[in-house]
Design an enzyme around this catalytic site. Structure first.
Site, PDB file in Angstrom:
ATOM      1  N   ASP A   1      63.851  31.055  33.430  1.00  0.00           N
ATOM      2  CA  ASP A   1      65.322  31.595  33.040  1.00  0.00           C
ATOM      3  C   ASP A   1      66.055  30.556  33.823  1.00  0.00           C
ATOM      4  O   ASP A   1      65.685  29.419  34.356  1.00  0.00           O
ATOM      5  CB  ASP A   1      65.537  32.889  33.948  1.00  0.00           C
ATOM      6  CG  ASP A   1      66.492  33.794  33.255  1.00  0.00           C
ATOM      7  OD1 ASP A   1      67.546  33.246  32.807  1.00  0.00           O
ATOM      8  OD2 ASP A   1      66.108  34.770  32.695  1.00  0.00           O
TER       9      ASP A   1
ATOM     10  N   HIS B   1      69.170  31.308  28.360  1.00  0.00           N
ATOM     11  CA  HIS B   1      68.394  31.475  29.633  1.00  0.00           C
ATOM     12  C   HIS B   1      67.567  30.194  29.837  1.00  0.00           C
ATOM     13  O   HIS B   1      66.501  30.281  30.417  1.00  0.00           O
ATOM     14  CB  HIS B   1      67.506  32.458  29.853  1.00  0.00           C
ATOM     15  CG  HIS B   1      68.322  34.061  29.614  1.00  0.00           C
ATOM     16  ND1 HIS B   1      68.763  34.578  30.822  1.00  0.00           N
ATOM     17  CD2 HIS B   1      68.658  34.998  28.613  1.00  0.00           C
ATOM     18  CE1 HIS B   1      69.667  35.713  30.520  1.00  0.00           C
ATOM     19  NE2 HIS B   1      69.356  35.896  29.434  1.00  0.00           N
TER      20      HIS B   1
ATOM     21  N   GLU C   1      70.378  37.352  24.991  1.00  0.00           N
ATOM     22  CA  GLU C   1      71.771  36.936  25.677  1.00  0.00           C
ATOM     23  C   GLU C   1      71.896  35.194  25.393  1.00  0.00           C
ATOM     24  O   GLU C   1      72.311  34.787  26.333  1.00  0.00           O
ATOM     25  CB  GLU C   1      71.580  37.270  26.876  1.00  0.00           C
ATOM     26  CG  GLU C   1      71.711  38.575  27.403  1.00  0.00           C
ATOM     27  CD  GLU C   1      71.470  39.210  28.665  1.00  0.00           C
ATOM     28  OE1 GLU C   1      71.977  40.266  29.176  1.00  0.00           O
ATOM     29  OE2 GLU C   1      70.757  38.383  29.603  1.00  0.00           O
TER      30      GLU C   1
HETATM   31  C1  ACM Z   1      67.677  41.727  28.997  1.00  0.00           C
HETATM   32  O1  ACM Z   1      67.870  42.520  29.779  1.00  0.00           O
HETATM   33  N1  ACM Z   1      68.535  40.598  28.848  1.00  0.00           N
HETATM   34  C2  ACM Z   1      66.614  41.652  27.988  1.00  0.00           C
END
Ligand code: ACM
Length: 545
Positions: free
Chosen positions: A208, A281, A345
């Protein structure tokens, strides 16, 4: 003090008048409080006592499970039950029998029969014998979970006939060592707790913005640089001005650590699902190799705060090749049929602003950044399918068109999962509403700092993974469900256990037990006994209200 009161309440619960309520064994005050609730429990009179004269009987592959049972019982009992070769039950023995005749119970189903003379565990496959052993452990006094000899206990098991099999094939818990690193020893301990609850998928979120946690031999800077951040945000990300702790944080799993985790889990019939996040990420990876990003002249460092970071991989052929190289090493380490590529995201601001990315979109004949993300994921889908694996990603992978072989993990509610199932894709339900265990489990004012939310035990228990709008055929695409433990605000293993339990015990019933037999009050009664096991195991669960 609070913990003491809870303990007192639990003692009260186990001192209820002995007896059995109902054929399903919902409550059996003499200690028959199995979690997750089995399909069918038929208690009978009498008990079987395990002594140093008891033997384990097994042959062939069943011996592996007999050894596991032997190891589970020996520390507290203070003696090691010998294993004798055989496939027939015998008086004075605990027999573990692989029986193809039990195929109707599936690969994970089992029968467990205890009478005054003998114990018989039967299953079509080894996993079933393992789950029968877990149930047998729960039929013994909680002291069986101690790791050193306990004197003065008679190790008796109530007579019972149990037939059991899981409702769902995917029974998962997700952990996030990327935000706060989880030491390997804590991962192994978490696996033990999962096994006790018959979970079979551990989702490891390995990369991440704030950290890259898996050694990749071809790209050492991923962990030399990407596994360490300078400091960490103090308090909630929503509270400004931001303050930082000034202390470096990091860590990663070597490939040998990963092999150990994967093997340890496999011995407990738990698959480890690795997640390598893309295209968003990505900041820790871009910090290590700036050419992967959209602004290669920029020198980034792993992120020190929480939220959605704008740094995103570019879509060059070299970046796709890099990520496929990473996946090549991941495939060698993880036998998991599914490989998770994230996909959530991925904010597209940098893609929108980059002339190179815009040129790439045109070159590929795509219409938008959403289609570029879809193209990106399809490169991975083709790669993984070509290697005999299957891609899974968060539900954003639906945007711009779902890759042909993709399985969807539905987290923004169930809509993504429903859309995927309706078009014939497999789905794992992981909605924030019922499975985000990083959410508070009581009033925010009295709970430890958390990302927010309100997800209490009863709500987890009431979760139904199959949405009503799916027909029977579509419903088959719901593989199961899993809980998420995002670790922005979970900085150590004890806190992870606090967030996980007892909610994971509730989820274990959602994914294992027959829907029609689930009753919250009966669960709570069993849970009060079950928590005694967790007490002995020193699992730092949140006390009941
Ligand atoms: C997530 O909670 N961004 C998968």
């Amino acid at each position: 003090m609070f913990r003491l009161l809870v303990l007192a309440a639990m003692m009260g619960a186990t001192m209820m008048p002995s007896g059995v309520q109902g054929q399903t064994g919902q409550v059996h005050a003499s200690g028959l409080a199995i979690v997750p609730l089995p399909v069918e429990v038929k208690p009978a009179a009498g008990r079987f006592t395990i002594t140093s004269a008891t033997t384990l009987i097994a042959t062939g592959e069943a011996v592996t499970e007999a050894r596991m049972l032997q190891e589970m019982l020996a520390p507290a009992m203070g003696f090691c039950l010998p294993i004798t070769d055989g496939a027939a039950p015998r008086d004075g023995a605990i027999a573990l029998i692989l029986d193809a005749g039990l195929k109707k119970l599936g690969d994970e189903g089992y029968m467990l029969e205890v009478n005054g003379q003998r114990v018989v565990l039967r299953a079509a496959k080894r996993a079933g014998l393992f789950y029968a052993s877990q149930t047998l452990r729960q039929l013994l006094p909680p002291a069986i979970f101690r790791r050193a000899r306990v004197d003065g206990i008679t190790w008796t098991v109530p007579c019972v006939a149990i037939t059991d099999h899981p409702r769902f094939a995917w029974r998962g818990l997700h952990v996030d060592p990327a935000r706060h690193f989880i030491p390997k020893s804590a991962v192994l301990r978490f696996i033990d707790a999962m096994a006790l609850h018959k979970f079979n998928n551990l989702h490891l979120h390995l990369t991440d913005d704030q950290g890259w946690r898996i050694e990749i031999k071809k790209y050492p800077k991923l962990t030399e640089i990407g596994a360490w951040r300078d400091e960490t945000l103090i308090g909630h990300a929503g509270k400004e001005p931001h303050r930082f702790d000034g202390r470096p944080h990091g860590g990663f799993y070597t490939q040998d650590d990963i092999r150990e985790i994967v093997r340890y889990a496999a011995d407990r019939h738990i698959n480890v699902l690795p997640e390598i996040e893309m295209p968003g990420h990505a900041r820790a990876a871009i910090s290590a190799y700036p050419e992967l990003g959209c602004n290669p002249g920029e020198r980034l460092k792993p992120w020190t705060r929480w939220g959605v970071c704008p740094d995103i991989f570019n879509a060059d052929d070299a970046t796709i090749a890099f990520l496929q190289d990473v996946l090549t090493e991941v495939l060698e380490l993880f036998p998991s049929k599914f490989i998770h590529v994230g996909g959530d995201e991925a904010i597209k601001d940098q893609w929108k602003a980059s002339p190179a990315i815009q040129a790439r979109i045109r070159e590929l004949g795509l219409a938008s950044e959403a289609e570029l993300q879809s193209w990106f994921i399809k490169q991975m889908d083709t790669f993984l399918t070509g290697h005999g694996r299957r891609l899974i990603g968060w539900d954003e992978i639906l945007e711009g068109g779902l890759a042909p072989g993709a399985t969807v993990m539905s987290w923004r509610g169930e809509a993504g999962g429903i859309a995927a199932a309706k078009t014939g894709h497999d789905v794992v339900m992981a909605p924030t509403t019922h499975t985000y265990f990083d959410y508070c489990q009581g009033p925010r004012e009295t709970e430890p700092l958390a990302i927010g939310g309100d997800l209490r035990l009863h709500k987890v228990y009431e979760y139904e993974p199959i949405p009503a709008e799916l027909d029977e055929q579509q419903a088959k695409h719901i593989l199961g469900a899993q809980a998420q433990h995002w670790s922005e605000y979970i900085s150590n293993p004890r806190h992870l256990e606090y967030m996980a339990f007892p909610r994971a015990a509730a989820l274990a019933e959602v994914v294992w037990s027959p829907k029609g037999q689930r009753q919250y009050d009966a669960f709570l009664a069993r849970l009060s006994s079950h928590l005694q096991r967790l007490d002995v195991l020193d699992v730092s669960y949140r006390p009941l209200d």
